[in-house]
Design a protein around this motif. Structure first.
Motif, PDB file in Angstrom:
ATOM      1  N   GLU A 141       0.834  -1.206   0.000  1.00  0.00           N
ATOM      2  CA  GLU A 141       0.000   0.000   0.000  1.00  0.00           C
ATOM      3  C   GLU A 141       0.868   1.257   0.000  1.00  0.00           C
ATOM      4  OE1 GLU A 141      -3.889   1.088   2.456  1.00  0.00           O
ATOM      5  OE2 GLU A 141      -2.081   1.419   3.667  1.00  0.00           O
ATOM      6  N   TYR A 142       1.885   1.260   0.855  1.00  0.00           N
ATOM      7  CA  TYR A 142       2.806   2.402   0.912  1.00  0.00           C
ATOM      8  C   TYR A 142       3.484   2.617  -0.438  1.00  0.00           C
ATOM      9  CZ  TYR A 142       7.054   5.044   2.017  1.00  0.00           C
ATOM     10  OH  TYR A 142       8.064   5.967   2.005  1.00  0.00           O
ATOM     11  N   LEU A 143       4.041   1.550  -1.002  1.00  0.00           N
ATOM     12  CA  LEU A 143       4.817   1.676  -2.238  1.00  0.00           C
ATOM     13  C   LEU A 143       3.954   2.139  -3.402  1.00  0.00           C
ATOM     14  CD1 LEU A 143       7.103  -1.479  -2.008  1.00  0.00           C
ATOM     15  CD2 LEU A 143       7.825   0.912  -1.872  1.00  0.00           C
ATOM     16  N   ARG A 144       2.712   1.688  -3.458  1.00  0.00           N
ATOM     17  CA  ARG A 144       1.860   2.092  -4.580  1.00  0.00           C
ATOM     18  C   ARG A 144       1.423   3.544  -4.469  1.00  0.00           C
ATOM     19  NH1 ARG A 144      -1.304  -3.698  -5.349  1.00  0.00           N
ATOM     20  NH2 ARG A 144       0.363  -4.623  -6.648  1.00  0.00           N
ATOM     21  N   ILE A 145       1.244   4.024  -3.251  1.00  0.00           N
ATOM     22  CA  ILE A 145       0.907   5.438  -3.075  1.00  0.00           C
ATOM     23  C   ILE A 145       2.110   6.316  -3.414  1.00  0.00           C
ATOM     24  CG2 ILE A 145       0.353   7.212  -1.360  1.00  0.00           C
ATOM     25  CD1 ILE A 145      -1.463   5.145  -0.001  1.00  0.00           C
ATOM     26  N   GLU A 146       3.275   5.964  -2.856  1.00  0.00           N
ATOM     27  CA  GLU A 146       4.477   6.755  -3.127  1.00  0.00           C
ATOM     28  C   GLU A 146       4.905   6.602  -4.591  1.00  0.00           C
ATOM     29  OE1 GLU A 146       5.426   8.629  -0.439  1.00  0.00           O
ATOM     30  OE2 GLU A 146       3.706   7.581   0.370  1.00  0.00           O
ATOM     31  N   GLY A 147       4.820   5.377  -5.099  1.00  0.00           N
ATOM     32  CA  GLY A 147       5.271   5.110  -6.456  1.00  0.00           C
ATOM     33  C   GLY A 147       4.519   5.897  -7.509  1.00  0.00           C
ATOM     34  N   LEU A 148       3.253   6.166  -7.264  1.00  0.00           N
ATOM     35  CA  LEU A 148       2.462   6.950  -8.212  1.00  0.00           C
ATOM     36  C   LEU A 148       2.985   8.377  -8.346  1.00  0.00           C
ATOM     37  CD1 LEU A 148      -1.202   5.910  -7.286  1.00  0.00           C
ATOM     38  CD2 LEU A 148      -0.022   5.437  -9.450  1.00  0.00           C
ATOM     39  N   CYS A 149       3.750   8.826  -7.375  1.00  0.00           N
ATOM     40  CA  CYS A 149       4.098  10.253  -7.273  1.00  0.00           C
ATOM     41  C   CYS A 149       5.595  10.529  -7.362  1.00  0.00           C
ATOM     42  CB  CYS A 149       3.543  10.805  -5.957  1.00  0.00           C
ATOM     43  SG  CYS A 149       1.789  10.492  -5.704  1.00  0.00           S
ATOM     44  N   TYR A 150       6.378   9.625  -7.931  1.00  0.00           N
ATOM     45  CA  TYR A 150       7.820   9.829  -7.981  1.00  0.00           C
ATOM     46  C   TYR A 150       8.218  11.058  -8.796  1.00  0.00           C
ATOM     47  CZ  TYR A 150       8.897   5.345  -5.765  1.00  0.00           C
ATOM     48  OH  TYR A 150       9.019   4.299  -4.874  1.00  0.00           O
ATOM     49  N   CYS A 151       7.379  11.465  -9.734  1.00  0.00           N
ATOM     50  CA  CYS A 151       7.701  12.673 -10.496  1.00  0.00           C
ATOM     51  C   CYS A 151       7.813  13.880  -9.558  1.00  0.00           C
ATOM     52  CB  CYS A 151       6.641  12.941 -11.562  1.00  0.00           C
ATOM     53  SG  CYS A 151       6.739  11.817 -12.976  1.00  0.00           S
ATOM     54  N   GLY A 152       7.030  13.876  -8.483  1.00  0.00           N
ATOM     55  CA  GLY A 152       7.087  14.980  -7.526  1.00  0.00           C
ATOM     56  C   GLY A 152       8.442  15.094  -6.863  1.00  0.00           C
ATOM     57  N   ILE A 153       9.004  13.975  -6.414  1.00  0.00           N
ATOM     58  CA  ILE A 153      10.308  14.026  -5.754  1.00  0.00           C
ATOM     59  C   ILE A 153      11.414  14.254  -6.786  1.00  0.00           C
ATOM     60  CG2 ILE A 153      10.657  11.508  -5.823  1.00  0.00           C
ATOM     61  CD1 ILE A 153      11.786  13.892  -3.017  1.00  0.00           C
ATOM     62  N   GLY A 154      11.218  13.759  -8.016  1.00  0.00           N
ATOM     63  CA  GLY A 154      12.203  13.993  -9.056  1.00  0.00           C
ATOM     64  C   GLY A 154      12.355  15.479  -9.364  1.00  0.00           C
ATOM     65  N   ILE A 155      11.238  16.186  -9.499  1.00  0.00           N
ATOM     66  CA  ILE A 155      11.268  17.629  -9.750  1.00  0.00           C
ATOM     67  C   ILE A 155      11.855  18.360  -8.551  1.00  0.00           C
ATOM     68  CG2 ILE A 155       9.866  19.681 -10.176  1.00  0.00           C
ATOM     69  CD1 ILE A 155      10.152  17.782 -12.560  1.00  0.00           C
ATOM     70  N   LEU A 156      11.534  17.893  -7.346  1.00  0.00           N
ATOM     71  CA  LEU A 156      12.043  18.553  -6.144  1.00  0.00           C
ATOM     72  C   LEU A 156      13.567  18.460  -6.058  1.00  0.00           C
ATOM     73  CD1 LEU A 156      11.345  20.110  -3.610  1.00  0.00           C
ATOM     74  CD2 LEU A 156      10.954  17.932  -2.426  1.00  0.00           C
ATOM     75  N   PHE A 157      14.132  17.299  -6.400  1.00  0.00           N
ATOM     76  CA  PHE A 157      15.592  17.168  -6.397  1.00  0.00           C
ATOM     77  C   PHE A 157      16.224  18.112  -7.424  1.00  0.00           C
ATOM     78  CE2 PHE A 157      15.170  12.684  -4.580  1.00  0.00           C
ATOM     79  CZ  PHE A 157      15.629  13.071  -3.325  1.00  0.00           C
ATOM     80  N   LEU A 158      15.576  18.280  -8.573  1.00  0.00           N
ATOM     81  CA  LEU A 158      16.092  19.216  -9.571  1.00  0.00           C
ATOM     82  C   LEU A 158      16.041  20.655  -9.051  1.00  0.00           C
ATOM     83  CD1 LEU A 158      14.664  17.936 -12.979  1.00  0.00           C
ATOM     84  CD2 LEU A 158      16.955  17.622 -12.047  1.00  0.00           C
ATOM     85  N   LEU A 159      14.972  20.984  -8.337  1.00  0.00           N
ATOM     86  CA  LEU A 159      14.867  22.331  -7.769  1.00  0.00           C
ATOM     87  C   LEU A 159      15.960  22.572  -6.728  1.00  0.00           C
ATOM     88  CD1 LEU A 159      10.985  22.577  -7.433  1.00  0.00           C
ATOM     89  CD2 LEU A 159      12.431  24.026  -8.874  1.00  0.00           C
ATOM     90  N   TYR A 160      16.229  21.554  -5.905  1.00  0.00           N
ATOM     91  CA  TYR A 160      17.336  21.682  -4.947  1.00  0.00           C
ATOM     92  C   TYR A 160      18.637  21.993  -5.701  1.00  0.00           C
ATOM     93  CZ  TYR A 160      14.525  19.445  -1.219  1.00  0.00           C
ATOM     94  OH  TYR A 160      13.573  19.145  -0.278  1.00  0.00           O
ATOM     95  N   GLY A 161      18.901  21.207  -6.746  1.00  0.00           N
ATOM     96  CA  GLY A 161      20.125  21.389  -7.515  1.00  0.00           C
ATOM     97  C   GLY A 161      20.171  22.739  -8.205  1.00  0.00           C
ATOM     98  N   LEU A 162      19.043  23.170  -8.742  1.00  0.00           N
ATOM     99  CA  LEU A 162      18.987  24.455  -9.437  1.00  0.00           C
ATOM    100  C   LEU A 162      19.346  25.609  -8.507  1.00  0.00           C
ATOM    101  CD1 LEU A 162      18.169  26.262 -11.849  1.00  0.00           C
ATOM    102  CD2 LEU A 162      15.822  26.183 -10.959  1.00  0.00           C
ATOM    103  N   PHE A 163      18.712  25.658  -7.353  1.00  0.00           N
ATOM    104  CA  PHE A 163      18.937  26.797  -6.458  1.00  0.00           C
ATOM    105  C   PHE A 163      20.319  26.760  -5.810  1.00  0.00           C
ATOM    106  CE2 PHE A 163      14.215  26.842  -6.588  1.00  0.00           C
ATOM    107  CZ  PHE A 163      14.078  28.115  -7.110  1.00  0.00           C
ATOM    108  N   ARG A 164      20.824  25.550  -5.542  1.00  0.00           N
ATOM    109  CA  ARG A 164      22.207  25.477  -5.047  1.00  0.00           C
ATOM    110  C   ARG A 164      23.171  25.983  -6.107  1.00  0.00           C
ATOM    111  NH1 ARG A 164      20.698  20.340  -2.761  1.00  0.00           N
ATOM    112  NH2 ARG A 164      21.686  19.301  -4.545  1.00  0.00           N
ATOM    113  N   GLY A 165      22.956  25.558  -7.359  1.00  0.00           N
ATOM    114  CA  GLY A 165      23.830  25.968  -8.445  1.00  0.00           C
ATOM    115  C   GLY A 165      23.762  27.455  -8.734  1.00  0.00           C
ATOM    116  N   LEU A 166      22.612  28.062  -8.481  1.00  0.00           N
ATOM    117  CA  LEU A 166      22.456  29.499  -8.692  1.00  0.00           C
ATOM    118  C   LEU A 166      22.986  30.321  -7.526  1.00  0.00           C
ATOM    119  CD1 LEU A 166      18.845  29.639 -10.215  1.00  0.00           C
ATOM    120  CD2 LEU A 166      21.002  30.047 -11.416  1.00  0.00           C
ATOM    121  N   GLY A 167      23.503  29.634  -6.513  1.00  0.00           N
ATOM    122  CA  GLY A 167      24.006  30.350  -5.347  1.00  0.00           C
ATOM    123  C   GLY A 167      22.900  30.831  -4.432  1.00  0.00           C
ATOM    124  N   ARG A 168      21.782  30.088  -4.424  1.00  0.00           N
ATOM    125  CA  ARG A 168      20.638  30.443  -3.570  1.00  0.00           C
ATOM    126  C   ARG A 168      20.236  29.242  -2.715  1.00  0.00           C
ATOM    127  NH1 ARG A 168      16.483  32.492  -8.008  1.00  0.00           N
ATOM    128  NH2 ARG A 168      15.143  32.827  -6.179  1.00  0.00           N
TER     129      ARG A 168
END
Length: 219
Positions: free
Chosen positions: A130-157
């Motif tokens: 049950e946990y994996l199917r709920i989280e698994g449906l939404c991996y795009c959310g965490i994928g975009i979030l990791f990119l945002l972390y990288g973007l703002f760190r790279g921009l010096g923010r």
């Protein structure tokens, strides 16, 4: 676009990164404490499912780290157009990988749980699935979030990355503690709190970016 590479600047960036990691670990501990209150079977299912979960989106976390390096290099070289093109490419690659991971985790949740749990422990496996199917449906959310972390760190923010972490984990903890005691929701409230936190942090990150996009420069 300039990043402060003086001693003071490096200390500043390092401290903010430490704060971000501390907030993440503190939030995870709070959720773990709530999960433990549901008993041994839930604890065992959560422990196994989280391992699978983390392994499934580990590559997109590395995409975010690589993207941070790419953005920092082009920020230093004053190449905003490269960063904009890189953002588009990184988003597509991350989403594609997350879709594949989502399909695999949702389809093979039970066999994956069986790697960590004895086949006879049907209740533990069912909770983990049950946990994996709920989280698994939404991996795009965490994928975009990791990119945002990288973007703002790279921009010096890096301060923005800390804010996004607080939004994501703050939402997760608050919703988990709010929804879990409701009998009709229970554990599902803890599970759904995670992707809701990701979504809100993604939205906040997009707003931060649009407020001061790459072409606007950085102080």
């Amino acid at each position: 676009m300039q990043i402060d590479l003086t001693r003071g600047g490096i200390i500043h960036y390092s401290l903010l990164t430490c704060v971000q990691q501390s907030v993440m670990n503190f939030g995870i501990l709070m959720v773990q404490g709530l999960v433990n209150s549901f008993g041994v079977n839930v604890m065992a299912a959560f422990a196994a499912a989280v391992k699978i979960d983390a392994f499934a989106y580990l590559p997109v976390q590395d995409f975010g780290n690589a993207f941070s390096t790419f953005v920092a290099q082009n920020t230093g070289a004053s190449q905003p157009e490269r960063i904009r093109r890189g953002i588009r490419s990184a988003v597509w690659v991350s989403i594609l990988f997350c879709v594949v991971s989502s399909l695999l985790v949702c389809l093979f949740a039970a066999p994956l749980m069986a790697l960590f749990v004895e086949p006879g422990e049907t209740e533990i496996i069912a909770i983990g699935v049950e946990y994996l199917r709920i989280e698994g449906l939404c991996y795009c959310g965490i994928g975009i979030l990791f990119l945002l972390y990288g973007l703002f760190r790279g921009l010096g923010r890096p301060g923005v990355s800390v804010v996004l972490t607080v939004i994501s984990l703050g939402t997760r903890v608050a919703l988990a503690y709010l929804l879990a005691p409701i009998p009709a929701i229970g554990l599902k409230g803890i599970w759904w709190a995670v992707p809701i936190g990701w979504a809100l942090a993604d939205l906040a990150g997009l707003l931060f970016y649009l407020r001061r996009p790459v072409w606007a420069g950085n102080p």
